[in-house]
Design a protein around this motif. Structure first.
Motif, short mmCIF file in Angstrom:
data_model
loop_
_atom_site.label_atom_id
_atom_site.label_comp_id
_atom_site.label_asym_id
_atom_site.label_seq_id
_atom_site.Cartn_x
_atom_site.Cartn_y
_atom_site.Cartn_z
N GLY A 24 8.10 7.12 -1.35
CA GLY A 24 7.46 8.20 -0.60
C GLY A 24 6.26 8.78 -1.33
N GLY A 25 5.77 8.06 -2.34
CA GLY A 25 4.62 8.55 -3.11
C GLY A 25 3.31 7.91 -2.66
N ASP A 26 2.27 8.13 -3.44
CA ASP A 26 0.96 7.57 -3.12
C ASP A 26 1.01 6.04 -3.03
OD1 ASP A 26 -0.81 9.71 -2.76
OD2 ASP A 26 -0.82 10.09 -4.91
N SER A 27 1.78 5.44 -3.95
CA SER A 27 1.85 3.97 -3.94
C SER A 27 2.42 3.46 -2.62
CB SER A 27 2.71 3.44 -5.08
OG SER A 27 2.15 3.78 -6.30
N GLU A 83 -0.12 3.82 0.06
CA GLU A 83 -1.21 2.86 -0.10
C GLU A 83 -0.77 1.45 0.32
OE1 GLU A 83 -4.37 3.31 -3.29
OE2 GLU A 83 -3.09 1.76 -4.10
N HIS A 114 12.06 5.91 3.21
CA HIS A 114 12.03 6.93 2.16
C HIS A 114 13.36 7.67 2.09
CE1 HIS A 114 10.74 9.79 -0.65
NE2 HIS A 114 10.36 10.74 0.18
N ARG A 115 13.80 7.95 0.88
CA ARG A 115 15.14 8.51 0.70
C ARG A 115 15.24 10.00 1.02
NH1 ARG A 115 15.64 8.16 -5.91
NH2 ARG A 115 13.95 9.58 -6.41
N ARG A 116 14.09 10.65 1.20
CA ARG A 116 14.11 12.09 1.50
C ARG A 116 13.45 12.36 2.86
NH1 ARG A 116 11.21 15.53 -1.32
NH2 ARG A 116 9.86 13.97 -2.26
N ARG A 167 6.06 12.62 -1.12
CA ARG A 167 5.46 13.29 -2.27
C ARG A 167 4.00 12.84 -2.47
NH1 ARG A 167 7.78 13.75 -7.10
NH2 ARG A 167 9.89 13.37 -6.36
N MET A 198 -3.58 11.05 1.56
CA MET A 198 -2.86 9.79 1.74
C MET A 198 -1.85 9.93 2.89
SD MET A 198 -3.38 7.06 0.20
CE MET A 198 -3.26 6.33 -1.39
N ILE A 239 8.42 2.35 -5.84
CA ILE A 239 9.27 3.47 -6.29
C ILE A 239 9.00 3.83 -7.75
CG2 ILE A 239 11.07 3.01 -4.58
CD1 ILE A 239 12.73 1.74 -6.86
N LYS A 283 2.90 10.58 -15.94
CA LYS A 283 2.44 11.58 -14.97
C LYS A 283 1.22 11.14 -14.15
CE LYS A 283 1.06 16.37 -14.50
NZ LYS A 283 0.69 17.60 -15.18
N TYR A 284 0.10 10.88 -14.81
CA TYR A 284 -1.14 10.69 -14.05
C TYR A 284 -1.29 9.26 -13.52
CZ TYR A 284 -2.22 15.22 -15.98
OH TYR A 284 -2.17 16.53 -16.32
N GLN A 285 -1.07 8.27 -14.39
CA GLN A 285 -1.07 6.86 -13.97
C GLN A 285 -2.29 6.48 -13.15
OE1 GLN A 285 2.87 6.60 -12.15
NE2 GLN A 285 3.65 5.90 -14.10
N GLN A 286 -3.44 6.88 -13.58
CA GLN A 286 -4.68 6.55 -12.89
C GLN A 286 -5.54 5.68 -13.80
OE1 GLN A 286 -5.30 7.87 -9.57
NE2 GLN A 286 -3.13 8.08 -10.01
P1 NAP Z 1 5.83 8.36 -7.55
O1 NAP Z 1 4.81 9.35 -7.16
O2 NAP Z 1 6.73 8.64 -8.72
O3 NAP Z 1 6.72 8.10 -6.25
C1 NAP Z 1 7.82 7.27 -6.30
C2 NAP Z 1 8.52 7.38 -4.95
O4 NAP Z 1 9.60 6.47 -4.98
C3 NAP Z 1 9.06 8.78 -4.68
O5 NAP Z 1 8.83 9.11 -3.35
C4 NAP Z 1 10.54 8.63 -4.98
O6 NAP Z 1 11.34 9.40 -4.14
C5 NAP Z 1 10.79 7.17 -4.66
N1 NAP Z 1 11.86 6.59 -5.49
C6 NAP Z 1 11.97 6.62 -6.84
N2 NAP Z 1 13.06 5.93 -7.24
C7 NAP Z 1 13.67 5.50 -6.10
C8 NAP Z 1 14.81 4.74 -5.84
N3 NAP Z 1 15.59 4.28 -6.83
N4 NAP Z 1 15.13 4.46 -4.56
C9 NAP Z 1 14.34 4.91 -3.54
N5 NAP Z 1 13.22 5.62 -3.72
C10 NAP Z 1 12.89 5.92 -4.99
O7 NAP Z 1 5.21 6.92 -7.85
P2 NAP Z 1 3.90 6.24 -7.26
O8 NAP Z 1 3.81 6.43 -5.81
O9 NAP Z 1 3.92 4.87 -7.81
O10 NAP Z 1 2.72 7.07 -7.93
C11 NAP Z 1 2.64 7.19 -9.35
C12 NAP Z 1 1.35 7.94 -9.72
O11 NAP Z 1 0.21 7.12 -9.37
C13 NAP Z 1 1.18 9.25 -8.99
O12 NAP Z 1 0.57 10.17 -9.85
C14 NAP Z 1 0.27 8.90 -7.85
O13 NAP Z 1 -0.49 10.00 -7.40
C15 NAP Z 1 -0.62 7.84 -8.49
N6 NAP Z 1 -1.17 6.93 -7.45
C16 NAP Z 1 -2.36 7.26 -6.87
C17 NAP Z 1 -2.92 6.44 -5.90
C18 NAP Z 1 -4.22 6.81 -5.32
O14 NAP Z 1 -4.68 7.92 -5.56
N7 NAP Z 1 -4.88 5.94 -4.58
C19 NAP Z 1 -2.26 5.28 -5.50
C20 NAP Z 1 -1.04 4.97 -6.08
C21 NAP Z 1 -0.50 5.81 -7.05
P3 NAP Z 1 11.39 11.00 -4.27
O15 NAP Z 1 10.13 11.49 -3.61
O16 NAP Z 1 12.61 11.36 -3.54
O17 NAP Z 1 11.44 11.31 -5.74
#
Ligand code: NAP
Length: 307
Positions: free
Chosen positions: A153-156, A159, A175-177, A181, A186, A238, A282-285
């Motif tokens: 449920g995140g940006d990834s 995307e 998404h589990r919730r 987020r 996005m 995730i 945290k930031y992962q950019q």
């Molecule tokens: P993230 O923000 O940590 O989101 C992970 C998502 O996966 C959350 O929604 C989480 O659910 C879910 N999740 C985690 N473990 C799980 C599990 N075992 N089973 C089911 N769902 C699970 O990770 P991300 O989306 O990879 O982003 C990481 C960082 O990179 C962030 O700072 C993000 O802003 C950035 N990013 C930016 C862009 C962009 O700007 N274009 C693109 C990609 C990533 P919950 O919400 O319930 O915790």
């Protein structure tokens, strides 16, 4: 054996930025690019938020440009993976790629992080490359006019879903919730995309199919109700695990396995520095990784000047 002044492990934006800076400072860094060079940007299509590219740039091009720039100033890059290190003697750091040993006065660790999988222990790995993926940019084109799901449920997740909607006829975000987020822009893109549907409060609890993935089992996180959904592809989004297995026992890691930063980019080993996602949950950019690679390069230069 020739002892390097500096070894850089990792070839994403952090490692290659560190290589550019330290090569310009005449340190002739030796960069271990790994077997899958370039890190996560290699699986990214258009990057629209890396400053300096108003029309966007594709990840592999950005990485190739960074590598060329580092090489131009004298960085040596090799496609080998470091699988063991010995930091006991901080003046003489040792690393191995298989049986081959390398030594250095200083090291920058920039090994990044890797996508997480479901880990259902129900043979999910049999679907890897057969519908189960963590990279829509790499595999999306195989799902033209198919039905796919994205977990997270995140940006990834958003995307990945947007990328997939260019190919697939239907994209479910699982998404589990009950709320995303992901950042608001996005989320807006996802909500406006007619091919994308979000199934809220759903955990994927099993993958099914004879050879190719055909169906996923969903468990409702509120009611525990089990349902099934026919899918040709399932994409994981995730979060990430830092690539630090080979460092265990040699350097301080936090409880999630990210490298502990003591001061700026310094680690508990005085001659070892860190840049990028391997210490950044945290930031992962890409731009943040590049910035911290630059910081590590400046810190390593200060260290080498003093020693
Ligand atoms: P993230 O923000 O940590 O989101 C992970 C998502 O996966 C959350 O929604 C989480 O659910 C879910 N999740 C985690 N473990 C799980 C599990 N075992 N089973 C089911 N769902 C699970 O990770 P991300 O989306 O990879 O982003 C990481 C960082 O990179 C962030 O700072 C993000 O802003 C950035 N990013 C930016 C862009 C962009 O700007 N274009 C693109 C990609 C990533 P919950 O919400 O319930 O915790």
């Amino acid at each position: 054996m020739q002892k390097e002044k500096l070894i850089i492990i990792g070839s994403g934006p952090a490692g290659l930025t560190a290589a550019i800076y330290t090569a310009r400072a005449n340190l002739s860094p030796l960069v271990f690019e790994g077997m899958e060079p370039g890190g996560q940007l290699m699986g990214t299509s258009e990057i629209e938020n890396f400053p300096g590219f108003p029309d966007g740039i594709v990840g592999p091009t950005l990485i190739n440009n960074m590598r060329t720039q580092a090489q131009k100033f004298g960085a040596k890059t090799i496609f080998k993976e470091i699988d063991r290190v010995d930091f006991t003697n901080t003046q003489n750091l040792k690393v191995w790629s298989g049986e081959e040993e390398f030594q250095a006065e200083s090291i920058i660790l920039a090994t990044g992080a890797s996508a997480r999988w479901l880990n259902l222990n129900k043979g999910e790995e049999k679907f890897l490359g057969k519908g189960y993926s963590a990279c829509a940019t790499c595999d999306g084109a195989f799902f033209r006019e198919k039905v796919v799901g994205v977990v997270g449920g995140g940006d990834s997740a958003c995307e990945e879903a947007i990328i997939l909607s260019k190919f697939a006829k239907k994209v479910y975000i699982l998404h589990r919730r009950d709320s995303l987020r992901a950042s608001l822009p996005m989320q807006k893109k996802v909500f406006e995309d007619e091919k994308i549907e979000i199934l809220w409060n759903k955990d994927v609890t099993n993958l099914k199919g004879s050879v190719l993935l055909e169906e996923v089992e969903l468990t409702d996180t509120q009611t525990n109700e089990i349902s099934s959904l026919n899918l040709n592809g399932l994409f994981m989004a995730i979060g990430h695990t830092p690539n630090t297995k080979f460092l265990e026992g040699q350097i301080d890691l936090n409880k999630w396995g990210f490298i502990e930063i003591k001061n700026d980019t310094r680690t508990n080993v005085p001659s070892v520095f860190v840049g990028g996602d391997v210490s950044d949950p945290k930031y992962q950019q890409a731009i943040v990784a590049a910035g911290s690679g630059c910081q590590a390069a400046l810190d390593v230069q200060e260290y080498l000047r003093k020693h």
